[in-house]
Design a protein around this motif. Structure first.
Motif, PDB file in Angstrom:
ATOM      1  N   GLN A  99      26.983  39.011  37.441  1.00  0.00           N
ATOM      2  CA  GLN A  99      28.401  39.219  37.746  1.00  0.00           C
ATOM      3  C   GLN A  99      28.591  40.638  38.284  1.00  0.00           C
ATOM      4  O   GLN A  99      28.152  41.601  37.664  1.00  0.00           O
ATOM      5  N   ILE A 100      29.238  40.752  39.432  1.00  0.00           N
ATOM      6  CA  ILE A 100      29.440  42.043  40.098  1.00  0.00           C
ATOM      7  C   ILE A 100      30.924  42.395  40.089  1.00  0.00           C
ATOM      8  O   ILE A 100      31.760  41.582  40.484  1.00  0.00           O
ATOM      9  N   ASP A 101      31.238  43.610  39.657  1.00  0.00           N
ATOM     10  CA  ASP A 101      32.629  44.094  39.678  1.00  0.00           C
ATOM     11  C   ASP A 101      33.025  44.332  41.133  1.00  0.00           C
ATOM     12  O   ASP A 101      32.354  45.092  41.840  1.00  0.00           O
ATOM     13  N   PRO A 102      34.113  43.699  41.614  1.00  0.00           N
ATOM     14  CA  PRO A 102      34.489  43.835  43.028  1.00  0.00           C
ATOM     15  C   PRO A 102      34.950  45.239  43.409  1.00  0.00           C
ATOM     16  O   PRO A 102      34.893  45.614  44.570  1.00  0.00           O
ATOM     17  N   VAL A 103      35.384  46.021  42.436  1.00  0.00           N
ATOM     18  CA  VAL A 103      35.862  47.379  42.731  1.00  0.00           C
ATOM     19  C   VAL A 103      34.705  48.372  42.797  1.00  0.00           C
ATOM     20  O   VAL A 103      34.579  49.147  43.743  1.00  0.00           O
ATOM     21  N   THR A 104      33.834  48.348  41.782  1.00  0.00           N
ATOM     22  CA  THR A 104      32.757  49.344  41.704  1.00  0.00           C
ATOM     23  C   THR A 104      31.432  48.849  42.248  1.00  0.00           C
ATOM     24  O   THR A 104      30.506  49.629  42.417  1.00  0.00           O
ATOM     25  N   SER A 105      31.299  47.552  42.502  1.00  0.00           N
ATOM     26  CA  SER A 105      30.049  46.915  42.939  1.00  0.00           C
ATOM     27  C   SER A 105      28.930  47.046  41.914  1.00  0.00           C
ATOM     28  O   SER A 105      27.764  46.866  42.229  1.00  0.00           O
ATOM     29  N   ALA A 106      29.292  47.371  40.689  1.00  0.00           N
ATOM     30  CA  ALA A 106      28.305  47.481  39.615  1.00  0.00           C
ATOM     31  C   ALA A 106      28.172  46.130  38.911  1.00  0.00           C
ATOM     32  O   ALA A 106      29.130  45.360  38.827  1.00  0.00           O
ATOM     33  N   GLU A 107      26.966  45.881  38.402  1.00  0.00           N
ATOM     34  CA  GLU A 107      26.755  44.648  37.648  1.00  0.00           C
ATOM     35  C   GLU A 107      27.453  44.752  36.292  1.00  0.00           C
ATOM     36  O   GLU A 107      27.390  45.786  35.635  1.00  0.00           O
TER      37      GLU A 107
END
Length: 127
Positions: A99-107
């Motif tokens: 799952q990737i955070d759409p704001v930070t692009s972090a997993e």
């Protein structure tokens, strides 16, 4: 992020102790315009002591966002009076993909634990 889900489901009771449940769902995430829809399909093992029914079992989530497809385990308890049922339980969801955070692009975490309440009624139809 917090989310809410609305499910509408149908149960096929093979026996008193085995149920196949399919429920369409819509997930609404707080602070996001993204809405996800899909189908949860599960095989539930039941144990009843009137007026209570306890259930648990595995399932699979087919989602409109393929990143949200997932295996899940579900367990809960219901109380039935007449044709009305009230219950509660939990569902552990393990997503197929990271799952990737759409704001930070972090997993972010790859699993969720959801608590749920159920309210249902029946018609008493039988095949």
């Amino acid at each position: 992020k917090a989310y809410s889900e609305l499910h509408v489901g149908v149960n096929l009771n093979f026996t008193d102790w085995l149920t196949w449940r399919n429920s369409g769902f819509k997930r609404i995430t707080s602070g996001s315009t993204q809405e996800i829809t899909g189908l949860d399909s599960s095989l539930l093992f039941n144990y009843s002591v009137e007026p209570f029914t306890f259930y648990a079992g595995p399932g699979y989530r087919f989602s409109s966002d393929s990143d949200k497809n997932a295996l899940f385990g579900k367990a809960g308890a219901n109380m039935t009076v007449g044709v009305l049922t009230v219950g509660a339980g939990l569902q552990y969801i393990r997503y197929d993909k990271a799952q990737i955070d759409p704001v930070t692009s972090a997993e972010t975490k790859r699993d969720d634990l959801s608590y749920f309440l159920t309210f249902s009624g029946g018609t008493g139809w039988a095949f």
